[in-house]
Write an enzyme that holds these catalytic residues in place. Structure first.
Site, PDB file in Angstrom:
ATOM      1  N   LEU A  18       1.680   0.109  13.820  1.00 27.25           N
ATOM      2  CA  LEU A  18       0.659   0.450  14.799  1.00 27.25           C
ATOM      3  C   LEU A  18      -0.697  -0.143  14.428  1.00 27.25           C
ATOM      4  CD1 LEU A  18       1.471   4.218  15.522  1.00 27.25           C
ATOM      5  CD2 LEU A  18       1.899   2.258  17.005  1.00 27.25           C
TER       6      LEU A  18
ATOM      7  N   TYR B 279       0.842  -1.182   0.000  1.00 28.02           N
ATOM      8  CA  TYR B 279       0.000   0.000   0.000  1.00 28.02           C
ATOM      9  C   TYR B 279       0.888   1.246   0.000  1.00 28.02           C
ATOM     10  CZ  TYR B 279      -4.003   2.940   1.405  1.00 28.02           C
ATOM     11  OH  TYR B 279      -4.987   3.902   1.455  1.00 28.02           O
TER      12      TYR B 279
ATOM     13  N   GLN C 136      -2.583  -5.153  10.185  1.00 29.91           N
ATOM     14  CA  GLN C 136      -1.333  -5.405   9.453  1.00 29.91           C
ATOM     15  C   GLN C 136      -0.437  -6.352  10.234  1.00 29.91           C
ATOM     16  OE1 GLN C 136       0.235  -1.451   8.685  1.00 29.91           O
ATOM     17  NE2 GLN C 136      -0.803  -1.357   6.708  1.00 29.91           N
TER      18      GLN C 136
ATOM     19  N   GLY D 106       7.223   1.173  10.288  1.00 22.56           N
ATOM     20  CA  GLY D 106       5.940   1.250   9.595  1.00 22.56           C
ATOM     21  C   GLY D 106       5.907   0.221   8.482  1.00 22.56           C
ATOM     22  N   CYS D 107       6.107  -1.037   8.843  1.00 23.67           N
ATOM     23  CA  CYS D 107       6.383  -2.103   7.863  1.00 23.67           C
ATOM     24  C   CYS D 107       5.141  -2.648   7.166  1.00 23.67           C
ATOM     25  CB  CYS D 107       7.124  -3.248   8.535  1.00 23.67           C
ATOM     26  SG  CYS D 107       6.171  -4.058   9.847  1.00 23.67           S
ATOM     27  N   GLY D 108       3.947  -2.142   7.522  1.00 27.21           N
ATOM     28  CA  GLY D 108       2.743  -2.630   6.854  1.00 27.21           C
ATOM     29  C   GLY D 108       2.532  -4.110   7.061  1.00 27.21           C
TER      30      GLY D 108
ATOM     31  N   CYS E 172      -5.832  11.820  -5.166  1.00 24.42           N
ATOM     32  CA  CYS E 172      -4.386  11.704  -4.932  1.00 24.42           C
ATOM     33  C   CYS E 172      -3.642  11.491  -6.247  1.00 24.42           C
ATOM     34  CB  CYS E 172      -4.098  10.567  -3.962  1.00 24.42           C
ATOM     35  SG  CYS E 172      -4.558  10.936  -2.255  1.00 24.42           S
TER      36      CYS E 172
ATOM     37  N   LYS F  36      -3.147  -3.160  14.048  1.00 24.37           N
ATOM     38  CA  LYS F  36      -3.362  -4.534  14.516  1.00 24.37           C
ATOM     39  C   LYS F  36      -3.634  -5.473  13.353  1.00 24.37           C
ATOM     40  CE  LYS F  36      -5.159  -3.104  19.032  1.00 24.37           C
ATOM     41  NZ  LYS F  36      -6.338  -3.074  19.928  1.00 24.37           N
TER      42      LYS F  36
ATOM     43  N   LEU G 218      15.872  -2.801   9.880  1.00 25.47           N
ATOM     44  CA  LEU G 218      14.673  -2.331  10.561  1.00 25.47           C
ATOM     45  C   LEU G 218      13.761  -1.646   9.553  1.00 25.47           C
ATOM     46  CD1 LEU G 218      12.906  -1.433  13.015  1.00 25.47           C
ATOM     47  CD2 LEU G 218      14.424   0.567  13.201  1.00 25.47           C
TER      48      LEU G 218
END
Length: 386
Positions: free
Chosen positions: A193, A131, A197, A170-172, A356, A195, A167
């Site tokens: 952050l 994403y 994902q 925000g690894c999705g 977008c 749950k 590292l």
């Protein structure tokens, strides 16, 4: 009788020619051949238009009060080209434009978008469940191939070697870390952050038998320092947009603390052209608290945190194409999503994806990959083509 202030107001956006249908009457704005038609089913109050053009028109479209006859993407391109003519009362919308950037509030804001459910995103994302902006090496690339290209491209830039630690902030759903582990033999660590994902990432790790090689935790990046971890490489894709302007210094200093001396950091983020928040509709309905950093801000904070920038690349046109692929996929599942939510939710996501794409197409926003090292590193290849 409909208040024709709306017609008068739309007349400000006359750079392109278009028709407006009101109560069966049709009016033409601009000169030339009309490029699309706006059908007004219900008036938009003058107060709402003057408070925020973007929010008023966006909400009217969601409700179905405005209908677009023609190409939605093209219509949005023409409007965004004239964004300097939009009205915006910052004081009235301060609760939307200036949301809390505290840790506990950001966790809720991120979850509101990414925890819509894996089943929802699975409907229209590609099989990698990526994403973020894809990378189209060829006009023939499918969305899935372009997403794989993107991950391969990032991993090449990171100059990975077997045994290194990586590292992903925000690894999705974890696709990048899994690819890095499989192809380069690195040990991966990710944080998210969301749950939903996190749940999917655990399934993927187990399915590939990478439990001892890839770890993904449901945690805030700011809590990693307390774990006394350090990595050879750090990557962050599409997460900086959720950091918040007041936290940019903290973010860069945290990455500096987590990265070994001479290590490489690749930051992949959407960027704005200034440091002013001006998008109330997307902050209210899509990304609460979302803030786009400017490139100059990123570079400024990077050097304050002892990073040295090696390379900056814009992928703006790639993101436009990615979003149009998502929009095409999303259109195919309109009925299914409408049954799960409602038609206004479907129109909201149409507007988000197309809007977008339009913003990237006309250069209203950009996206950059910034490659940097912690301090100097003279052991890397001397050309960017490695």
């Amino acid at each position: 009788m409909m208040d024709h202030f709306l017609l008068y107001y739309l007349g400000h956006f006359d750079k392109h020619c278009f028709n407006v249908q009101i109560h069966g009457e049709e009016y033409t704005i601009g000169e030339g051949k009309p490029e699309f038609t706006l059908i007004i089913h219900k008036d938009i109050p003058k107060k709402a238009l003057l408070e925020s053009t973007e929010l008023a028109l966006g909400e009217a479209y969601m409700r179905g009060d405005i209908e677009v006859k023609g190409d939605l993407f093209h219509m949005l391109c023409t409007l965004l080209e004239q964004a300097d003519r939009f009205s915006l009362d910052r004081n009235s919308l301060r609760n939307i434009l200036y949301m809390s950037e505290k840790k506990q509030d950001q966790a809720k804001e991120v979850s509101s978008h990414y925890d819509l459910g894996n089943d929802f995103y699975k409907l229209w994302l590609d099989p990698t469940m990526s994403y973020s902006c894809a990378y189209f090496k060829s006009d023939k690339d499918t969305l899935e191939q372009a997403q794989r290209n993107k991950v391969d491209y990032i991993l090449q830039k990171l100059y990975l070697k077997p045994g290194m630690t990586l590292l992903d902030i925000g690894c999705g759903w974890g696709f990048l870390l899994l690819e890095a582990a499989k192809k380069y033999g690195v040990k991966g660590y990710g944080c998210t952050l969301s749950k939903e994902q996190w749940k999917k990432s655990q399934e993927r790790i187990k399915a590939l038998g990478l439990e001892g090689q890839v770890t993904i935790e449901l945690t805030d990046y700011r809590d990693l320092e307390a774990k006394d971890l350090q990595f050879d490489r750090v990557v962050s894709v599409g997460m900086m947009e959720h950091v918040g302007r007041s936290n940019y210094s903290t973010y860069m200093e945290t990455v500096n603390h987590l990265l070994k001396q001479g290590g490489i950091f690749l930051l992949h983020t959407i960027t704005g052209h200034d440091e002013v928040v001006s998008d109330p509709w997307i902050r209210k309905y899509i990304f609460p608290g979302g803030t786009l950093p400017s490139l100059r801000e990123l570079i400024h904070h990077a050097y304050d945190a002892n990073f040295r920038v090696l390379d900056v690349e814009s992928l703006r046109r790639h993101y436009c194409r990615t979003l149009l692929c998502w929009y095409k996929n999303f259109c195919k599942v309109h009925e299914q999503v409408a049954r799960w939510k409602d038609p206004s939710f479907v129109r909201m996501w149409d507007l988000y994806l197309c809007g977008c794409a339009a913003a990237f197409q006309i250069g209203y926003i950009d996206i950059h990959q910034v490659l940097m090292t912690k301090g100097n590193n003279n052991s890397l290849p001397m050309t960017r083509w490695y």
